[in-house]
Design an enzyme around this catalytic site. Structure first.
Site, PDB file in Angstrom:
ATOM      1  N   GLU A  37       0.876  -1.168   0.000  1.00  0.00           N
ATOM      2  CA  GLU A  37       0.000   0.000   0.000  1.00  0.00           C
ATOM      3  C   GLU A  37       0.919   1.226   0.000  1.00  0.00           C
ATOM      4  OE1 GLU A  37      -2.807   0.354   3.228  1.00  0.00           O
ATOM      5  OE2 GLU A  37      -3.537   2.258   2.423  1.00  0.00           O
ATOM      6  N   ARG A 262       4.974 -13.056   9.623  1.00  0.00           N
ATOM      7  CA  ARG A 262       5.645 -11.800   9.334  1.00  0.00           C
ATOM      8  C   ARG A 262       6.966 -11.752  10.079  1.00  0.00           C
ATOM      9  NH1 ARG A 262       1.938  -8.023   9.213  1.00  0.00           N
ATOM     10  NH2 ARG A 262       3.226  -6.226   9.594  1.00  0.00           N
ATOM     11  N   LYS A 272       3.984   0.488   9.835  1.00  0.00           N
ATOM     12  CA  LYS A 272       4.132   1.798   9.209  1.00  0.00           C
ATOM     13  C   LYS A 272       3.553   2.901  10.086  1.00  0.00           C
ATOM     14  CE  LYS A 272       2.808   0.077   5.131  1.00  0.00           C
ATOM     15  NZ  LYS A 272       2.220   0.032   3.798  1.00  0.00           N
TER      16      LYS A 272
HETATM   17  P1  ATP Z   1       2.566  -2.437   8.072  1.00  0.00           P
HETATM   18  O1  ATP Z   1       1.932  -3.283   9.125  1.00  0.00           O
HETATM   19  O2  ATP Z   1       4.037  -2.251   8.256  1.00  0.00           O
HETATM   20  O3  ATP Z   1       1.879  -1.160   7.817  1.00  0.00           O
HETATM   21  P2  ATP Z   1       1.265  -3.565   5.879  1.00  0.00           P
HETATM   22  O4  ATP Z   1       0.960  -5.004   5.824  1.00  0.00           O
HETATM   23  O5  ATP Z   1       0.133  -2.692   6.194  1.00  0.00           O
HETATM   24  O6  ATP Z   1       2.500  -3.331   6.793  1.00  0.00           O
HETATM   25  P3  ATP Z   1       1.502  -3.343   3.076  1.00  0.00           P
HETATM   26  O7  ATP Z   1       2.069  -2.261   2.262  1.00  0.00           O
HETATM   27  O8  ATP Z   1       0.058  -3.622   2.977  1.00  0.00           O
HETATM   28  O9  ATP Z   1       1.908  -3.026   4.553  1.00  0.00           O
HETATM   29  O10 ATP Z   1       2.332  -4.683   2.871  1.00  0.00           O
HETATM   30  C1  ATP Z   1       2.701  -5.194   1.625  1.00  0.00           C
HETATM   31  C2  ATP Z   1       3.055  -6.648   1.788  1.00  0.00           C
HETATM   32  O11 ATP Z   1       4.145  -6.794   2.698  1.00  0.00           O
HETATM   33  C3  ATP Z   1       1.901  -7.457   2.349  1.00  0.00           C
HETATM   34  O12 ATP Z   1       1.772  -8.634   1.606  1.00  0.00           O
HETATM   35  C4  ATP Z   1       2.299  -7.744   3.761  1.00  0.00           C
HETATM   36  O13 ATP Z   1       1.780  -8.948   4.184  1.00  0.00           O
HETATM   37  C5  ATP Z   1       3.825  -7.762   3.681  1.00  0.00           C
HETATM   38  N1  ATP Z   1       4.416  -7.397   4.961  1.00  0.00           N
HETATM   39  C6  ATP Z   1       4.171  -6.297   5.700  1.00  0.00           C
HETATM   40  N2  ATP Z   1       4.843  -6.324   6.870  1.00  0.00           N
HETATM   41  C7  ATP Z   1       5.562  -7.475   6.865  1.00  0.00           C
HETATM   42  C8  ATP Z   1       6.467  -8.098   7.780  1.00  0.00           C
HETATM   43  N3  ATP Z   1       6.788  -7.525   8.945  1.00  0.00           N
HETATM   44  N4  ATP Z   1       7.006  -9.286   7.445  1.00  0.00           N
HETATM   45  C9  ATP Z   1       6.716  -9.857   6.263  1.00  0.00           C
HETATM   46  N5  ATP Z   1       5.869  -9.344   5.362  1.00  0.00           N
HETATM   47  C10 ATP Z   1       5.290  -8.163   5.642  1.00  0.00           C
HETATM   48 MG    MG Z   2      -1.609  -3.531   4.703  1.00  0.00          MG
END
Ligand code: ATP
Ligand code: MG
Length: 556
Positions: A37, A262, A272
């Site tokens: 995102e 994760r 984030k």
């Molecule tokens: P955050 O919790 O940091 O805001 P998010 O999942 O909201 O992360 P996205 O931009 O939606 O952020 O994530 C893109 C991809 O990265 C998704 O498939 C998510 O599952 C993966 N991802 C995010 N954080 C992690 C992590 N700590 N370890 C592994 N994969 C991750």
């Molecule tokens: Mg997300």
């Protein structure tokens, strides 16, 4: 691919792909995607997801797309899109296609109308709080929302008027009609579309309704013909919904969602939301502050893409949450920098060393290898003069037994130069050492004694006349606790910030270091790995300490 890599057992995601290839599912195709995102910068957790998704495509000869999941216009921005593209490329991956969920808004809207036509979606007037109240808790069925049995024609009319901008935000939500009694709350008539009168960074004012994540994500996978949709464990409970949309809409493609754990790292926050707070409240200097676990921060600090990929390989892919020691990441960084970083000399806490038998205005230009094992990295000239600086801690007037460095009467080697012997120590009125006086043995030029005599220490040094002072930034962990969220009541992770995570210091560096350009990696011999910061100017570098030279940490 090296032998050890090919022999490694498949992880569960690789196994799933291998099985599908064998059974001919998806017609032998493999297609994954990385779906960020664009509401923040990528972090080391995203790096893991990137390595997994691009890695699967690479290993099995498939494709991996970069898809921006841009369905929340308030928080998203092109700044993040650009940064994400740069970071993925820097990590060493090239995507097959670049897509945006917003490219599919038209198609997604058609799917929403189709659901309504089938009697599988309805317009709901509940407020956010009422929505939650009606949904209830897992152990008790929810309540039937008013409007759930509204006729299809009415729902269609409302949806079209939502799209036309006739209602204010929150007036209606389009919901899938699934099961208000399901033990899985995500199936209790989840929202599909909501009204948001917000300009989108790509579609502008074209839309005032935006699809919800669960609806948009799986159907975007479907539209792109993704075969294996890998995401983190928290989405496991969303999978029935992911499949429900595909089933009910009877789509031609059938992507399947897989969930992996994760990445969590000690002394690091990864969401984030928290990273944004660090930036917005000024606890760090931007998303690419070298203390941040962001890809841009790590790059600026001097971590290499190869080290990050190696780290992601070592931590593997599991189905259970765990916490990885930050020291493993640092270990990987050291391993790579040891191979690629140029060696140079810099003194951080200088004390003057005067060579009494070296002529006053002479300069002896000595040859130094830029890397101990990589001849291809060449050599450089370093100036040796009568007055030098060495590290203050490399001299002790009254050394304990295990201290082999310089001391009164003792002989040591100066790296690439000569053997020197300490003759005298000069102190100021406060008793502090201001000068160490030595003699040198001209026969030891280059660092070896023709008579074969040995010394127990080799010290780094710089010529006082040639050394330039440059700023160095010494980083330590950003948080004092392994778990930054471990706080007393009423406090949050901010209270665990390490007040000493950044120390500004000065280094006296040899002339060759003045040519350092941003992102150049160095090992300051015996001091640590450093990287020229983006604030460097030609002839005036600023160095970030990437990582110290040693740590007791050994990966298991
Ligand atoms: P955050 O919790 O940091 O805001 P998010 O999942 O909201 O992360 P996205 O931009 O939606 O952020 O994530 C893109 C991809 O990265 C998704 O498939 C998510 O599952 C993966 N991802 C995010 N954080 C992690 C992590 N700590 N370890 C592994 N994969 C991750
Ligand atoms: Mg997300």
């Amino acid at each position: 691919m090296s032998d050890s890599e090919t022999e490694k057992p498949l992880n569960f995601l690789e196994q799933a792909v291998a099985d599908d290839l064998q059974s001919g599912k998806h017609g032998g195709r493999v297609q994954t995607r990385f779906p960020p995102e664009p509401n923040g910068y990528l972090h080391i957790g995203h790096a893991k997801a990137i390595c997994i998704n691009f890695g699967l495509a690479k290993k099995f000869g498939g494709k991996c797309n970069l898809r921006f999941d841009d369905t929340n216009p308030e928080a998203e921005d092109v700044e993040y899109v650009d940064a994400i593209r740069e970071d993925v490329r820097w990590l060493g991956f090239e995507w097959s296609g670049e897509y945006y969920a917003s490219d599919y808004f038209g198609k997604l809207y058609e799917h929403a109308e189709a659901l309504v036509q089938m009697g599988k979606a309805y317009a709901c007037e509940l407020s956010v709080d009422e929505f939650k109240e009606y949904r209830g808790i897992p152990t008790q069925p929810g309540k039937e929302p008013p409007g759930r049995n509204r006729p299809v024609e009415e729902n269609l009319d409302i949806l079209r008027r939502m799209k036309a901008g006739e209602f204010e935000e929150g007036r209606y939500v389009l919901r899938a009609k699934i099961d208000m009694a399901s033990p899985n709350l995500h199936l209790r008539d989840p929202a599909v579309y909501r009204i948001k009168k917000v300009k989108h960074h790509r579609t502008g004012d074209q839309w005032c309704i935006y699809p919800m994540y669960d609806f948009a994500h799986g159907l975007s996978d479907e539209i792109e013909a993704v075969t294996h949709s890998c995401c983190t464990l928290e989405f496991e409970v969303h999978r029935p919904l992911y499949e429900w949309f595909l089933d009910v809409l009877n789509t031609p493609n059938r992507p399947r969602q897989y969930e992996f754990a994760r990445l969590n790292l000690t002394a690091t926050v990864m969401s984030k939301r928290k990273l944004r707070r660090l930036v917005e409240e000024g606890h760090v200097n931007g998303w690419d502050d070298p203390r941040m676990p962001t890809v841009s921060g790590m790059r600026r600090r001097g971590y290499t893409a190869a080290a990050i990929r190696d780290f992601c390989e070592r931590i593997g892919v599991a189905k259970r949450e765990n916490i990885i020691d930050l020291a493993l990441l640092e270990y990987c960084v050291r391993e790579d920098l040891n191979k690629i970083a140029r060696r140079a000399m810099a003194v951080l806490d200088p004390v003057k060393l005067v060579i009494e038998n070296f002529p006053e205005n002479d300069t002896d230009w000595l040859e130094a290898a830029n890397h101990p094992n990589e001849e291809g990295m060449g050599t450089r000239k370093i100036p040796f003069t009568r007055e030098l600086y060495i590290e203050r801690e490399d001299f002790l007037e009254d050394p304990p037994k295990k201290f082999f460095r310089l001391a009164p009467g003792r002989e040591v080697r100066l790296r690439w130069a000569y053997f020197v012997t300490c003759k005298e120590v000069i102190k100021n009125e406060k008793g502090e050492i201001v000068e160490i006086r030595c003699s040198y043995d001209p026969a030891t030029r280059g660092g070896d004694a023709p008579d074969g005599r040995k010394v127990k220490a080799t010290l780094h040094w710089v010529s006082a006349a040639h050394a330039k002072q440059v700023p160095v930034r010494l980083f330590d962990r950003l948080f004092t606790k392994d778990n930054p969220d471990e706080v007393e009541e009423g406090l949050d992770f901010i209270s665990n910030l390490n007040p000493d995570s950044l120390r500004e210091a000065t280094a006296w560096v040899e002339p060759a270091l003045l040519e350092a350009k941003p992102l150049d990696h160095y090992q300051f011999e015996r001091v640590g790995y450093f990287c020229a910061d983006k604030d460097s100017k030609p002839g005036a570098p600023v160095f970030n300490r990437t990582v110290t030279l040693k740590d007791s940490y050994k990966p298991v």
